[in-house]
Scaffold this motif. Structure first.
Motif, short mmCIF file in Angstrom:
data_model
loop_
_atom_site.label_atom_id
_atom_site.label_comp_id
_atom_site.label_asym_id
_atom_site.label_seq_id
_atom_site.Cartn_x
_atom_site.Cartn_y
_atom_site.Cartn_z
N THR A 166 -9.60 -6.76 8.01
CA THR A 166 -10.31 -8.04 7.85
C THR A 166 -9.68 -8.93 6.79
O THR A 166 -10.27 -9.94 6.40
N HIS A 167 -8.49 -8.55 6.33
CA HIS A 167 -7.82 -9.31 5.26
C HIS A 167 -6.38 -9.66 5.62
O HIS A 167 -5.55 -9.88 4.74
N GLN A 168 -6.07 -9.70 6.92
CA GLN A 168 -4.69 -9.94 7.33
C GLN A 168 -4.18 -11.32 6.92
O GLN A 168 -3.03 -11.45 6.50
N ALA A 169 -5.01 -12.33 7.04
CA ALA A 169 -4.57 -13.69 6.66
C ALA A 169 -4.26 -13.75 5.17
O ALA A 169 -3.27 -14.36 4.75
N GLU A 170 -5.09 -13.12 4.36
CA GLU A 170 -4.86 -13.11 2.91
C GLU A 170 -3.58 -12.35 2.58
O GLU A 170 -2.77 -12.81 1.75
N LEU A 171 -3.38 -11.21 3.23
CA LEU A 171 -2.16 -10.43 3.02
C LEU A 171 -0.93 -11.26 3.39
O LEU A 171 0.02 -11.34 2.62
N ALA A 172 -0.97 -11.90 4.56
CA ALA A 172 0.16 -12.72 5.01
C ALA A 172 0.45 -13.85 4.02
O ALA A 172 1.61 -14.12 3.70
N SER A 173 -0.59 -14.48 3.53
CA SER A 173 -0.43 -15.58 2.58
C SER A 173 0.23 -15.11 1.29
O SER A 173 1.14 -15.76 0.76
N GLN B 181 -1.94 -4.26 -2.82
CA GLN B 181 -2.81 -3.09 -2.68
C GLN B 181 -4.24 -3.55 -2.40
O GLN B 181 -4.73 -4.48 -3.04
N GLY B 182 -4.90 -2.90 -1.45
CA GLY B 182 -6.30 -3.18 -1.17
C GLY B 182 -7.19 -2.44 -2.16
O GLY B 182 -6.96 -1.27 -2.45
N SER B 183 -8.21 -3.12 -2.66
CA SER B 183 -9.10 -2.50 -3.66
C SER B 183 -9.95 -1.38 -3.06
O SER B 183 -10.41 -0.50 -3.78
N GLU B 184 -10.14 -1.40 -1.74
CA GLU B 184 -10.98 -0.39 -1.08
C GLU B 184 -10.16 0.58 -0.24
O GLU B 184 -10.69 1.23 0.66
N ASP B 185 -8.88 0.70 -0.54
CA ASP B 185 -7.99 1.59 0.21
C ASP B 185 -8.33 3.04 -0.12
O ASP B 185 -8.22 3.46 -1.26
N GLU B 186 -8.72 3.80 0.89
CA GLU B 186 -9.06 5.20 0.68
C GLU B 186 -7.86 6.13 0.83
O GLU B 186 -7.89 7.26 0.37
N SER C 188 0.80 -1.24 0.00
CA SER C 188 0.00 0.00 0.00
C SER C 188 0.82 1.28 0.00
O SER C 188 0.40 2.30 0.54
N GLY C 189 2.00 1.24 -0.61
CA GLY C 189 2.79 2.47 -0.74
C GLY C 189 2.26 3.34 -1.87
O GLY C 189 1.84 2.84 -2.91
N ARG C 190 2.26 4.62 -1.65
CA ARG C 190 1.74 5.57 -2.64
C ARG C 190 2.80 5.87 -3.70
O ARG C 190 3.97 6.00 -3.41
N TYR C 191 2.37 5.99 -4.94
CA TYR C 191 3.25 6.33 -6.06
C TYR C 191 3.43 7.84 -6.17
O TYR C 191 4.53 8.33 -6.33
N ASP C 192 2.35 8.58 -6.09
CA ASP C 192 2.41 10.04 -6.20
C ASP C 192 2.31 10.65 -4.81
O ASP C 192 1.23 10.84 -4.26
N LEU C 193 3.46 10.95 -4.24
CA LEU C 193 3.52 11.41 -2.86
C LEU C 193 2.83 12.75 -2.65
O LEU C 193 2.13 12.95 -1.67
N ILE D 207 -3.79 -7.43 -6.00
CA ILE D 207 -4.86 -6.60 -5.46
C ILE D 207 -5.69 -7.48 -4.52
O ILE D 207 -6.13 -8.56 -4.90
N VAL D 208 -5.88 -7.01 -3.29
CA VAL D 208 -6.68 -7.74 -2.32
C VAL D 208 -8.08 -7.13 -2.34
O VAL D 208 -8.29 -6.00 -1.89
N GLU D 209 -9.00 -7.88 -2.91
CA GLU D 209 -10.37 -7.38 -3.07
C GLU D 209 -11.04 -7.13 -1.72
O GLU D 209 -11.00 -7.98 -0.84
N GLY D 210 -11.60 -5.93 -1.58
CA GLY D 210 -12.32 -5.56 -0.38
C GLY D 210 -11.46 -5.02 0.75
O GLY D 210 -11.98 -4.55 1.76
N ALA D 211 -10.14 -5.07 0.61
CA ALA D 211 -9.25 -4.63 1.69
C ALA D 211 -9.09 -3.12 1.69
O ALA D 211 -8.95 -2.50 0.64
N GLY D 212 -9.07 -2.55 2.89
CA GLY D 212 -8.75 -1.14 3.07
C GLY D 212 -7.26 -0.99 3.34
O GLY D 212 -6.48 -1.96 3.24
N HIS D 213 -6.84 0.19 3.73
CA HIS D 213 -5.42 0.49 3.92
C HIS D 213 -4.79 -0.37 5.02
O HIS D 213 -3.64 -0.78 4.90
#
Length: 196
Positions: A171-178, A135-140, A65-70, A161-167
């Motif tokens: 609720t997606h930690q296991a998927e991120l870790a995997s 990157q989370g698809s719902e990251d604001e 989730s690092g930003r490209y355009d700072l 892209i982790v569907e439904g994940a925020g920044h």
């Protein structure tokens, strides 16, 4: 130690300094004969690992989730009149998306942003360095389109892209870790010398 429990103030910017701090940590562990299979950081840390990879030799990097355009990120949070909003104190503390731990934006940080060009930084990452952007698809805080920019310019890059994940991937930690573990294991397999 959990994130942000170290001493000091968590500030925006100073990416080169963070990359150099990371270098000192890696050199310390390497001097104790510990193998560093890769470096992983989240959000602001994603920028510093990419900055690190552009300056130093590293085999595996994970940018979560690092930003490209700072600059666009800080303008989004503080507006075009950033300097006025920093007020007399010269800083403003911002909360994360869950209203939790804050980070400090200072006038010095804002003035450092134009000197930090992630596009140019990423062009200096060695083609043998394996880079994963998650990157989370719902990251604001970091829009998903930012992740696609990294995918365009980093030569040895994978994007997940982790569907439904925020920044915070709450609720997606296991998927991120995997995803991260799978990438690191594959990277280590690629780096093994061929048996004779």
């Amino acid at each position: 130690m959990p994130c942000r429990e170290s001493e000091g103030t968590f500030e925006l910017a100073h990416y080169r300094r963070e990359a150099d701090d990371l270098r000192a940590v890696i050199e310390h562990f390497s001097s104790t004969n510990r193998v560093i299979p890769g470096i992983i950081r989240h959000s602001k840390g994603g920028w510093s690992v990419l900055m690190y990879a552009s300056k130093y030799d590293v085999c595996t990097v994970v940018n979560v989730s690092g930003r490209y355009d700072l600059k666009r990120g800080i303008v989004k949070h503080l507006g075009e009149d950033i300097m006025q909003k920093l007020g007399e104190n010269g800083y403003k503390d911002l909360k994360d998306e869950n209203g939790g731990a804050s980070y400090r934006v200072t006038k010095e940080c804002v003035m450092d942003l134009p000197n930090t060009n992630m596009h140019a930084t990423c062009l200096h990452i060695d083609k043998d360095c394996k880079v994963l952007t998650v990157q989370g698809s719902e990251d604001e805080l970091t829009p998903v389109k930012e992740a696609y920019e990294f995918a365009k310019i980093i030569p040895n890059h994978k994007l997940r892209i982790v569907e439904g994940a925020g920044h915070g991937y709450i609720t997606h930690q296991a998927e991120l870790a995997s995803i991260v573990l799978e990438f690191i294991k594959a990277s280590l397999e690629q780096d093994k010398p061929a048996s004779s």
